[in-house]
Write a protein that holds these residues in place. Structure first.
Motif, PDB file in Angstrom:
ATOM      1  N   LEU A 288       0.842  -1.194   0.000  1.00 17.68           N
ATOM      2  CA  LEU A 288       0.000   0.000   0.000  1.00 17.68           C
ATOM      3  C   LEU A 288       0.877   1.243   0.000  1.00 17.68           C
ATOM      4  N   LEU A 289       0.777   2.048  -1.046  1.00 16.74           N
ATOM      5  CA  LEU A 289       1.576   3.258  -1.118  1.00 16.74           C
ATOM      6  C   LEU A 289       1.007   4.333  -0.195  1.00 16.74           C
ATOM      7  N   ASN A 290       1.918   5.066   0.434  1.00 21.88           N
ATOM      8  CA  ASN A 290       1.578   6.172   1.326  1.00 21.88           C
ATOM      9  C   ASN A 290       0.719   5.748   2.514  1.00 21.88           C
ATOM     10  N   ALA A 291       0.799   4.477   2.896  1.00 22.26           N
ATOM     11  CA  ALA A 291       0.180   4.011   4.140  1.00 22.26           C
ATOM     12  C   ALA A 291       1.245   4.143   5.228  1.00 22.26           C
ATOM     13  N   PRO A 292       1.085   5.043   6.180  1.00 20.33           N
ATOM     14  CA  PRO A 292       2.198   5.390   7.066  1.00 20.33           C
ATOM     15  C   PRO A 292       2.526   4.309   8.089  1.00 20.33           C
ATOM     16  N   THR A 293       3.802   4.163   8.338  1.00 22.68           N
ATOM     17  CA  THR A 293       4.292   3.407   9.488  1.00 22.68           C
ATOM     18  C   THR A 293       4.212   4.318  10.707  1.00 22.68           C
ATOM     19  N   SER A 294       3.797   3.768  11.836  1.00 28.32           N
ATOM     20  CA  SER A 294       3.719   4.585  13.048  1.00 28.32           C
ATOM     21  C   SER A 294       4.941   4.332  13.928  1.00 28.32           C
ATOM     22  N   LEU A 295       5.398   5.376  14.559  1.00 33.88           N
ATOM     23  CA  LEU A 295       6.473   5.296  15.553  1.00 33.88           C
ATOM     24  C   LEU A 295       5.921   5.802  16.879  1.00 33.88           C
ATOM     25  N   THR A 296       6.021   4.980  17.900  1.00 37.01           N
ATOM     26  CA  THR A 296       5.597   5.369  19.240  1.00 37.01           C
ATOM     27  C   THR A 296       6.829   5.471  20.127  1.00 37.01           C
ATOM     28  N   VAL A 297       6.968   6.597  20.792  1.00 36.09           N
ATOM     29  CA  VAL A 297       8.119   6.855  21.660  1.00 36.09           C
ATOM     30  C   VAL A 297       7.627   6.958  23.097  1.00 36.09           C
ATOM     31  N   ALA A 301       8.979  12.096  31.693  1.00 33.40           N
ATOM     32  CA  ALA A 301       9.115  13.541  31.904  1.00 33.40           C
ATOM     33  C   ALA A 301       8.888  13.804  33.387  1.00 33.40           C
ATOM     34  N   GLY A 302       9.961  13.968  34.132  1.00 33.62           N
ATOM     35  CA  GLY A 302       9.837  14.102  35.584  1.00 33.62           C
ATOM     36  C   GLY A 302       9.357  12.798  36.186  1.00 33.62           C
ATOM     37  N   THR A 303       8.184  12.836  36.834  1.00 32.97           N
ATOM     38  CA  THR A 303       7.606  11.613  37.398  1.00 32.97           C
ATOM     39  C   THR A 303       6.513  11.045  36.512  1.00 32.97           C
ATOM     40  N   ALA A 304       6.314  11.625  35.333  1.00 34.97           N
ATOM     41  CA  ALA A 304       5.224  11.201  34.450  1.00 34.97           C
ATOM     42  C   ALA A 304       5.745  10.370  33.287  1.00 34.97           C
ATOM     43  N   GLU A 305       4.901   9.445  32.847  1.00 34.23           N
ATOM     44  CA  GLU A 305       5.173   8.694  31.627  1.00 34.23           C
ATOM     45  C   GLU A 305       4.696   9.526  30.433  1.00 34.23           C
ATOM     46  N   ARG A 306       5.535   9.635  29.417  1.00 36.60           N
ATOM     47  CA  ARG A 306       5.175  10.430  28.245  1.00 36.60           C
ATOM     48  C   ARG A 306       5.210   9.547  27.002  1.00 36.60           C
ATOM     49  N   THR A 307       4.117   9.579  26.226  1.00 39.64           N
ATOM     50  CA  THR A 307       4.031   8.806  24.990  1.00 39.64           C
ATOM     51  C   THR A 307       3.783   9.760  23.832  1.00 39.64           C
ATOM     52  N   ALA A 308       4.602   9.647  22.804  1.00 45.00           N
ATOM     53  CA  ALA A 308       4.437  10.460  21.600  1.00 45.00           C
ATOM     54  C   ALA A 308       4.338   9.532  20.404  1.00 45.00           C
ATOM     55  N   ALA A 309       3.432   9.845  19.496  1.00 47.43           N
ATOM     56  CA  ALA A 309       3.236   9.018  18.298  1.00 47.43           C
ATOM     57  C   ALA A 309       3.501   9.858  17.057  1.00 47.43           C
ATOM     58  N   TYR A 310       4.149   9.239  16.050  1.00 44.59           N
ATOM     59  CA  TYR A 310       4.489   9.927  14.808  1.00 44.59           C
ATOM     60  C   TYR A 310       4.027   9.079  13.621  1.00 44.59           C
ATOM     61  N   ARG A 311       3.431   9.743  12.645  1.00 38.48           N
ATOM     62  CA  ARG A 311       3.018   9.089  11.398  1.00 38.48           C
ATOM     63  C   ARG A 311       3.328  10.050  10.249  1.00 38.48           C
ATOM     64  N   ASP A 312       4.123   9.560   9.304  1.00 38.85           N
ATOM     65  CA  ASP A 312       4.561  10.385   8.181  1.00 38.85           C
ATOM     66  C   ASP A 312       4.027   9.760   6.896  1.00 38.85           C
ATOM     67  N   LEU A 313       3.315  10.562   6.080  1.00 34.81           N
ATOM     68  CA  LEU A 313       2.672  10.045   4.885  1.00 34.81           C
ATOM     69  C   LEU A 313       3.608   9.935   3.678  1.00 34.81           C
ATOM     70  N   SER A 314       4.860  10.389   3.800  1.00 28.41           N
ATOM     71  CA  SER A 314       5.766  10.249   2.667  1.00 28.41           C
ATOM     72  C   SER A 314       6.037   8.773   2.420  1.00 28.41           C
ATOM     73  N   GLU A 315       6.108   8.384   1.148  1.00 27.68           N
ATOM     74  CA  GLU A 315       6.189   6.980   0.755  1.00 27.68           C
ATOM     75  C   GLU A 315       7.625   6.457   0.824  1.00 27.68           C
ATOM     76  N   ALA A 316       7.808   5.347   1.545  1.00 31.49           N
ATOM     77  CA  ALA A 316       9.147   4.785   1.736  1.00 31.49           C
ATOM     78  C   ALA A 316       9.775   4.353   0.408  1.00 31.49           C
ATOM     79  N   TYR A 317       8.997   3.714  -0.466  1.00 26.13           N
ATOM     80  CA  TYR A 317       9.550   3.291  -1.757  1.00 26.13           C
ATOM     81  C   TYR A 317       9.982   4.500  -2.589  1.00 26.13           C
ATOM     82  N   GLU A 318       9.225   5.582  -2.520  1.00 26.17           N
ATOM     83  CA  GLU A 318       9.619   6.781  -3.259  1.00 26.17           C
ATOM     84  C   GLU A 318      10.916   7.355  -2.694  1.00 26.17           C
ATOM     85  N   ARG A 319      11.032   7.351  -1.376  1.00 24.45           N
ATOM     86  CA  ARG A 319      12.269   7.822  -0.746  1.00 24.45           C
ATOM     87  C   ARG A 319      13.452   6.944  -1.168  1.00 24.45           C
ATOM     88  N   GLN A 320      13.208   5.638  -1.290  1.00 22.49           N
ATOM     89  CA  GLN A 320      14.261   4.733  -1.740  1.00 22.49           C
ATOM     90  C   GLN A 320      14.674   5.038  -3.178  1.00 22.49           C
TER      91      GLN A 320
END
Length: 369
Positions: A288-297, A301-320
């Motif tokens: 599937l072209l332009n179906a984003p892979t998600s990255l969860t980090v 942060a101090g005493t708190a748990e912090r979760t950040a999610a990233y999704r980029d629509l640029s196509e990996a095959y095109e980047r290759q």
């Protein structure tokens, strides 16, 4: 320079669903000049639609020339064709696996005009994880890397596509199948058919994706300590591999690959746990072209748990493909060339050797060295 003139050999699903649409999208930097497939009628049909020359023999296309680079999308081992293309002066982008044996690659110089296509290395989420890992201390900080693949049938992953099937005559296909058999014997010696298929179809056919991401992030495995393959009466089976990450990392890894024909959707996760948190990739099917892979980090942060999610629509095959263009026009090295592809072949052979040791099987060839 103007648009890079490229030829494609192998006009199956990858060509029709991924490469040809993206090459058309990037006419600013690529111009398709010729296509080739063992099914001559299939090649002629696609060539006519594209307005380019078509061939049913790769060597005839190489001899005719008229292009700067070759994109190799044929099934099986690509070693002999890649060597022939390099000898003709072509730049080469070759889909994995580059070869089934190390012997097939003898004579290719380390600085060859060769890029091996490991698309998940070029995924924007993978690149972002690599950057985040560097900020966390790099490979040395990794305690554990886990990769899990839930792989439904190819047919179910391609229900959205309307790719036409290449049907080469059996006599045209036979020499290539024989060459693949010889390469597998070079790699493993004479072994049972199931072991041959485990090596060529599963490890170098699919698990190579996870090996390539591991190699990018932390390097190839230092050890292969344990291998499990089950069930005995099913193929493709489930495969589990574990061992130690390379120095300077002091962590361990685990790879689990499961072929589940009726599973709802392709799912691949790669999680890296380090001293300060976790980074997790979740890949969709690569068809599937332009179906984003998600990255969860996950971090603190101090005493708190912090979760950040990233999704980029640029196509990996095109980047290759853009990276391949830079390789040709600006001499920018690819993420995987000959050396990286050889490392993955060696890792696959080490997995087979360990599996054979645990199950009482005998292996030879390069695997037994």
């Amino acid at each position: 320079m103007g648009a890079l003139k490229v030829a494609l050999v192998g006009l199956g699903v990858a060509a029709q669903v991924v490469y040809l649409p993206l090459l058309a999208r990037r006419r600013d930097i690529f111009q398709v000049s010729a296509v080739c497939d063992l099914d001559g009628a299939h090649a002629e049909t696609l060539g006519r639609e594209l307005g380019v020359r078509s061939y049913d023999r790769a060597m005839a296309m190489l001899e005719a020339g008229g292009f700067d680079a070759l994109i190799v999308l044929t099934p099986g081992s690509h070693g002999p064709l890649v060597k022939a293309a390099l000898a003709c002066g072509c730049w080469v982008l070759c889909e994995k696996p580059l070869a089934y044996s190390r012997a097939e690659l003898h004579g290719i110089p380390g600085d060859a005009r060769l890029m091996v296509g490991y698309v998940k290395q070029y995924d924007p989420a993978t690149q972002r994880l690599l950057s985040a890992l560097g900020e966390a201390g790099g490979a040395r900080a990794v305690r554990r890397l886990d990769a899990t693949v839930l792989h439904p049938s190819e047919e179910s992953q391609l229900l959205f596509a309307r790719a036409r099937v290449s049907r080469p005559a059996s006599e045209r296909l036979a020499p290539y199948l024989e060459a693949d058999d010889e390469a597998i014997i070079q790699a493993l010696g004479t072994v049972p058919e199931r072991l041959r298929r485990l090596y060529s179809q599963v490890l170098l056919g699919d698990v190579r994706h996870e090996l390539s991401v591991m190699r990018l992030l932390v390097g190839s495995p230092a050890t292969v300590d344990h291998v499990s393959v089950w069930p005995d009466d099913v193929f493709p089976p489930s495969v589990e591999v574990s061992g130690r990450l390379p120095d300077p990392a002091y962590g361990r890894y685990g790879l689990c690959w499961h072929h589940l024909p009726d599973y709802p959707v392709y799912r691949e996760t790669i999680a890296v746990h380090h001293d300060h948190g976790s980074l997790e990739l979740c890949f969709p099917t690569h068809y599937l072209l332009n179906a984003p892979t998600s990255l969860t980090v996950l971090s603190r942060a101090g005493t708190a748990e912090r979760t950040a999610a990233y999704r980029d629509l640029s196509e990996a095959y095109e980047r290759q493909l853009v990276a391949f263009h830079r390789f040709v026009t600006q001499d920018e090295p690819p993420l995987t060339g000959l050396d990286g592809a050889l490392k993955d072949i060696i890792t696959a052979q080490r997995i087979i050797r360990r599996h054979a040791e645990q199950t009482g099987l005998s292996v030879g060839g390069e695997c037994g060295e």
